[in-house]
Design an enzyme around this catalytic site. Structure first.
Site, PDB file in Angstrom:
ATOM      1  CE1 TYR A 122     -14.771   3.245  -3.411  1.00  0.00           C
ATOM      2  CE2 TYR A 122     -12.875   3.712  -4.918  1.00  0.00           C
ATOM      3  CZ  TYR A 122     -13.394   3.542  -3.077  1.00  0.00           C
ATOM      4  OH  TYR A 122     -13.212   3.491  -1.531  1.00  0.00           O
TER       5      TYR A 122
ATOM      6  CE  LYS B  37      -3.761   2.312   2.311  1.00  0.00           C
ATOM      7  NZ  LYS B  37      -5.233   2.555   3.636  1.00  0.00           N
TER       8      LYS B  37
ATOM      9  CE  LYS C  89      -6.254   2.273  -0.972  1.00  0.00           C
ATOM     10  NZ  LYS C  89      -6.717   1.621   0.555  1.00  0.00           N
TER      11      LYS C  89
ATOM     12  CD  GLU D 103       5.886  -4.365   3.226  1.00  0.00           C
ATOM     13  OE1 GLU D 103       4.834  -5.128   4.236  1.00  0.00           O
ATOM     14  OE2 GLU D 103       5.675  -3.131   4.298  1.00  0.00           O
TER      15      GLU D 103
ATOM     16  CE  LYS E 104      -3.545   8.380   6.884  1.00  0.00           C
ATOM     17  NZ  LYS E 104      -4.878   6.467   6.478  1.00  0.00           N
TER      18      LYS E 104
ATOM     19  CB  SER F 136     -11.165   7.364  -3.367  1.00  0.00           C
ATOM     20  OG  SER F 136     -10.004   7.662  -3.394  1.00  0.00           O
TER      21      SER F 136
ATOM     22  NE  ARG G 192      -5.625   9.507   3.310  1.00  0.00           N
ATOM     23  CZ  ARG G 192      -4.446   9.681   2.446  1.00  0.00           C
ATOM     24  NH1 ARG G 192      -4.107  10.961   2.817  1.00  0.00           N
ATOM     25  NH2 ARG G 192      -3.437   8.918   3.338  1.00  0.00           N
TER      26      ARG G 192
HETATM   27  C1  PBG Z   1      -6.689   3.729   5.499  1.00  0.00           C
HETATM   28  C2  PBG Z   1      -6.858   3.510   3.919  1.00  0.00           C
HETATM   29  C3  PBG Z   1      -6.715   4.075   2.661  1.00  0.00           C
HETATM   30  C4  PBG Z   1      -7.685   3.835   1.628  1.00  0.00           C
HETATM   31  C5  PBG Z   1      -8.581   2.713   2.157  1.00  0.00           C
HETATM   32  N1  PBG Z   1      -8.415   2.302   3.238  1.00  0.00           N
HETATM   33  C6  PBG Z   1      -6.572   5.286   2.878  1.00  0.00           C
HETATM   34  C7  PBG Z   1      -5.741   6.483   3.411  1.00  0.00           C
HETATM   35  O1  PBG Z   1      -4.829   5.861   3.366  1.00  0.00           O
HETATM   36  O2  PBG Z   1      -5.903   7.232   4.061  1.00  0.00           O
HETATM   37  C8  PBG Z   1      -8.288   4.616   0.408  1.00  0.00           C
HETATM   38  C9  PBG Z   1      -9.269   3.636  -0.380  1.00  0.00           C
HETATM   39  C10 PBG Z   1      -9.757   4.790  -2.039  1.00  0.00           C
HETATM   40  O3  PBG Z   1      -9.054   5.869  -2.124  1.00  0.00           O
HETATM   41  O4  PBG Z   1     -10.311   4.411  -2.342  1.00  0.00           O
HETATM   42  N2  PBG Z   1      -6.827   2.883   5.727  1.00  0.00           N
END
Ligand code: PBG
Length: 322
Positions: free
Chosen positions: A312, A194, A247, A232, A216, A273, A204
């Site tokens: 989505y 990730k 991701k 990982e 992060k 997203s 967010r």
């Molecule tokens: C965090 C989390 C994130 C997404 C899912 N779980 C992003 C973040 O680090 O804020 C992102 C999913 C998306 O952008 O569709 N636990």
């Protein structure tokens, strides 16, 4: 000329017969956003077509997806600000909105596959995935919280637990806690690689979960790295993950391929997203053919090696298949 590749492209039937990859509803997981209340639907501005839904409407939406042959869902809760605290306590409340909704879904639709999210950010007043102490995200104390969160979700009926937090050792820690409590059949889809990505922006917005300070980057991966994804993946594999996820998806197709070539576990990819928002925005302007772009994107993720795609677009794709 002995070799004329065009011969295999001369008709739709022949093209189909030699097509190497297909996307089907079975490949897709539909991420959905849950809010408190009854008969409530609130739009996410940066994600046209996707709404935050109260549990009653979420159930209806799941029912309509099941009718389309779309069976897998990943639910994310939007938690009211007054319930957020430093320890993400609401995430451990077995009577909270999230576990009670999962219970309700599994009671009504036992055949639906429900994936849940394990990370502190939706419940944290700091907006971080881990516990914050003196401005730092502390790994090992976070593991205890994540494991408790996973247990609450497993008790509620989750089929797949999705640790999205990127703390070290969390897959093994969660696996042991689940097994000790008798949940040996609950799967773990690890967010293995990730990345610290700008493509999460709209998500967010949806959960109001942006970090309150900093970023992060001390836990999510550097977008410049791919060998680190192998490290990982080795850890997650040895700690008992059932799926390895990459991701975001589109800017990381090489990482999907890398994991696919080096591991025998199923590979998942999260078409996030921001990737969805870009397509929607261009389509709203009339600049691209949305359906063709969507299908090409999903196919490219599949071709790169993903067995499972969180997207989505899942419902719209399933509607198109009917
Ligand atoms: C965090 C989390 C994130 C997404 C899912 N779980 C992003 C973040 O680090 O804020 C992102 C999913 C998306 O952008 O569709 N636990």
């Amino acid at each position: 000329m002995l070799n004329r590749p065009r011969r295999n492209r001369k008709s739709a039937a022949i093209r189909n017969s030699v097509q190497e990859n297909w996307v089907t509803n079975h490949d897709l997981i539909f991420p959905m956003f849950l809010i408190e209340g009854k008969n409530k639907k609130s739009e996410i501005k940066s994600m046209p077509g996707i709404n935050r839904l109260s549990s009653d409407l979420l159930l209806k939406e799941i029912e309509s997806c099941l009718k389309l042959g779309l069976n897998s869902f990943c639910i994310f809760p939007a938690i009211n600000d007054e319930l957020k605290d430093k320890k993400a306590s609401e995430g451990l409340n077995s009577k909270g909105l999230y576990p009670s909704t999962i219970k309700l879904i599994k009671k009504n639709f036992p055949e639906a596959v429900i994936m849940t999210d394990v990370a502190m950010d939706p419940y944290s007043s700091d907006g971080h995935d881990g516990l914050v102490k003196n401005g730092k995200i502390v790994n090992d104390e976070t593991l205890e919280i994540l494991a408790k969160m996973a247990l609450v979700q497993a008790e509620a009926g989750a089929d797949i637990i999705g640790p999205s937090d990127m703390m070290d050792g969390r897959v093994g820690f969660i696996r042991e806690s689940l097994d000790d409590a008798g949940f040996t059949d609950v799967s773990i889809m690890s967010y293995t690689a990730k990345y610290a990505s700008a493509f999460y922006g709209p998500f967010r917005d949806a959960l109001d979960s942006a970090p309150k300070f900093g970023d992060k980057k001390t836990y999510q991966m550097n977008p410049a790295n791919s060998r680190e994804a192998l490290l990982e993946a080795e850890l997650d594999f040895s700690e008992g993950a059932d799926y390895l996820m990459v991701k975001p998806a589109l800017s990381y197709l090489d990482v999907i391929k890398l994991l696919k070539d080096n591991f025998t576990l199923p590979i998942a990819a999260y078409n996030v997203s921001g990737e969805y928002a870009m397509v929607k925005a261009a389509a709203l302007k009339g600049w691209i053919d949305e359906k063709r772009v969507r299908d090409e994107i999903l196919l490219s993720i599949k071709r790169a090696g993903a067995d499972v795609i969180l997207t989505y677009f899942a419902k719209e794709f399933a509607v198109g298949k009917k």
